[in-house]
Design an enzyme around this catalytic site. Structure first.
Site, PDB file in Angstrom:
ATOM      1  CD1 TRP A  30     -14.299  36.307  96.496  1.00 19.37           C
ATOM      2  CD2 TRP A  30     -12.788  37.705  97.365  1.00 19.37           C
ATOM      3  NE1 TRP A  30     -13.433  35.553  97.240  1.00 19.37           N
ATOM      4  CE2 TRP A  30     -12.478  36.380  97.783  1.00 19.37           C
ATOM      5  CE3 TRP A  30     -11.970  38.757  97.793  1.00 19.37           C
ATOM      6  CZ2 TRP A  30     -11.398  36.093  98.615  1.00 19.37           C
ATOM      7  CZ3 TRP A  30     -10.895  38.462  98.609  1.00 19.37           C
ATOM      8  CH2 TRP A  30     -10.609  37.155  99.013  1.00 19.37           C
ATOM      9  NE  ARG A  31     -16.489  32.733  98.418  1.00 23.96           N
ATOM     10  CZ  ARG A  31     -16.156  31.602  99.034  1.00 23.96           C
ATOM     11  NH1 ARG A  31     -16.681  31.305 100.214  1.00 23.96           N
ATOM     12  NH2 ARG A  31     -15.292  30.770  98.482  1.00 23.96           N
ATOM     13  CD  GLU A  43     -12.196  32.742  91.409  1.00 24.53           C
ATOM     14  OE1 GLU A  43     -11.157  32.052  91.366  1.00 24.53           O
ATOM     15  OE2 GLU A  43     -13.118  32.514  92.213  1.00 24.53           O
ATOM     16  CD  GLN A  48       0.655  29.752  91.607  1.00 27.40           C
ATOM     17  OE1 GLN A  48       1.367  29.395  92.523  1.00 27.40           O
ATOM     18  NE2 GLN A  48       0.183  28.897  90.716  1.00 27.40           N
ATOM     19  CB  THR A  49      -2.131  35.141  96.348  1.00 22.46           C
ATOM     20  OG1 THR A  49      -1.246  35.481  95.272  1.00 22.46           O
ATOM     21  CG2 THR A  49      -1.856  36.054  97.520  1.00 22.46           C
ATOM     22  CG  LEU A  86      -1.361  40.680  94.855  1.00 27.62           C
ATOM     23  CD1 LEU A  86      -2.590  41.141  94.075  1.00 27.62           C
ATOM     24  CD2 LEU A  86      -1.732  39.536  95.784  1.00 27.62           C
ATOM     25  N   GLY A  87       2.875  39.839  92.834  1.00 26.52           N
ATOM     26  CA  GLY A  87       3.700  39.142  91.857  1.00 26.52           C
ATOM     27  C   GLY A  87       2.918  38.776  90.603  1.00 26.52           C
ATOM     28  CE1 TYR A  88       3.766  33.187  89.085  1.00 28.63           C
ATOM     29  CE2 TYR A  88       3.125  33.958  91.268  1.00 28.63           C
ATOM     30  CZ  TYR A  88       3.738  33.020  90.461  1.00 28.63           C
ATOM     31  OH  TYR A  88       4.308  31.903  91.028  1.00 28.63           O
ATOM     32  CE1 TYR A 126     -11.415  27.597  89.965  1.00 29.51           C
ATOM     33  CE2 TYR A 126     -10.042  29.551  89.663  1.00 29.51           C
ATOM     34  CZ  TYR A 126     -10.931  28.812  90.422  1.00 29.51           C
ATOM     35  OH  TYR A 126     -11.361  29.305  91.629  1.00 29.51           O
ATOM     36  CG  ASP A 144      -9.343  25.406  91.893  1.00 31.83           C
ATOM     37  OD1 ASP A 144     -10.027  24.398  92.225  1.00 31.83           O
ATOM     38  OD2 ASP A 144      -9.174  26.372  92.649  1.00 31.83           O
ATOM     39  CB  THR A 294       7.389  28.958  87.158  1.00 30.36           C
ATOM     40  OG1 THR A 294       6.426  29.956  87.503  1.00 30.36           O
ATOM     41  CG2 THR A 294       6.700  27.597  87.113  1.00 30.36           C
TER      42      THR A 294
END
Length: 347
Positions: A30-31, A43, A48-49, A86-88, A126, A144, A294
């Site tokens: 991604w850079r 991002e 959380q990963t 990845l969850g969430y 963030y 962050d 959480t």
């Protein structure tokens, strides 16, 4: 809290960016460019990963949905399947909503300031600052966990980072230090510093490129920063997951409500209980499957129950091929794994 003069700020910027140019993780996928779509996806995934985990997911996501337009037009099931693991999952849904907003409301033109980026669904301060600084050179700190940790130690900032009001304290302390010519590289360098030499535990400050600027290390109190009160222990809840087969050997699944935990996902029928004695089927496991959200710790027992005489509107039997094609939440994968240990679900 220490306050640097302009000479110290200039020296820190030069030292940090020289290290970043030499040793920074510039080859992360991604850079490779400053496309706001790629940066936003990364991002959101990185929340959380760990970076190492995200790389594979990011590359797969980009191969399937390479532009903001393709994400906006994709069906939700495809997006969730790419996100699986990845969850969430609300983040994936909001990411797609953000893409749809850019395409449908902004005619594909990205907002170029952190304030305007926060108008996108799921984009907080963030993430907005990271995208704005990396893609549009806005001179803004991306505050962050890494910036809390790095600058908490560098400047000995005593504000408790578990308190929302502390974000403004850190923001105001860091804002004058952000390099005005390379704000995106500055923020990414802090990310890299926070995940290497200035990790949460076992930092390697002795070899850190910014060791001389680290007030907490200098004063022998680095382990005290950043200041953070202990997290409240998750509340325990007891559940039973109902295992039901039909004559063809398919498993009964139930779609969760549109709101709350696991919203809109397919799982075994889940029923909350008050105590173990309330289990109303044949208990298949001695120990529960544990899944921690959480603020909640679910302890789930698998129980075999009789097939219902009539399925509810949100229930259906699924063959192994059908449920494997769905995007399932992590807790459901845990339940399936546990079921494999006690029976053969493929029969």
């Amino acid at each position: 809290m220490e306050i640097w003069n302009q000479e110290q700020i200039n020296s820190f910027r030069a030292t940090l960016l020289a290290w970043y140019d030499q040793e920074g993780r510039g080859q992360l996928p991604w850079r490779l460019n400053h496309d706001p779509y790629r940066v936003l996806v990364s991002e959101i995934m990185l929340q959380q990963t760990r970076v190492e985990t995200v790389i594979e997911y990011f590359n797969r996501f980009m191969a399937a949905l390479p532009t903001v337009e393709t994400l906006a037009q994709a069906d939700e099931a495809t997006v969730l399947k790419l996100w699986e693991g990845l969850g969430y999952y609300s983040r994936a849904r909001n990411l797609q909503r953000a893409a749809q907003y850019v395409v449908n409301n902004l005619q594909g033109q990205w907002p170029n300031s952190s304030d305007d980026l926060q108008e996108l669904p799921g984009v907080g301060p963030y993430t907005a600052a990271a995208v704005a600084s990396i893609c549009f050179d806005e001179v803004v700190p991306a505050v962050d966990g890494n910036q809390y940790r790095v600058f908490g130690r560098l400047l000995k900032i005593d504000a408790d980072i578990s308190q929302p009001k502390s974000r403004k304290i850190f923001y105001n302390a860091i804002a004058p230090i952000v390099d005005p010519k390379r704000p995106g590289d500055f923020n990414q360098a802090i990310m890299d510093l926070g995940s290497t030499y200035m990790k949460a535990s076992n930092p390697d400050t002795l070899n850190s490129p910014v060791k001389e600027y680290n007030a907490a290390y200098r004063d022998g109190v680095e382990d005290k920063y950043p200041v953070k009160t202990k997290r409240v222990k998750p509340r325990k809840e007891l559940w039973q997951a109902q295992v039901v087969y039909n004559e063809a050997g398919d498993l009964l699944f139930e779609k969760r409500p549109a709101t709350g935990l696991l919203s809109d996902f397919w799982t075994f029928p889940l029923r909350k209980i008050d105590k173990i004695d309330d289990l109303d089927g044949q208990q298949l496991t001695i120990k529960p499957v544990v899944h921690i959200f959480t603020h909640r710790r679910w302890e789930i027992w698998l129980v075999a129950v009789k097939a219902p005489t009539k399925l509810a509107i949100n229930q259906r039997y699924l063959s192994s091929e059908e449920w494997q094609a769905l995007s399932l939440p992590k807790v459901q994968h845990k339940l399936l794994t546990k079921l494999h240990e006690v029976t053969d679900v493929s029969e």
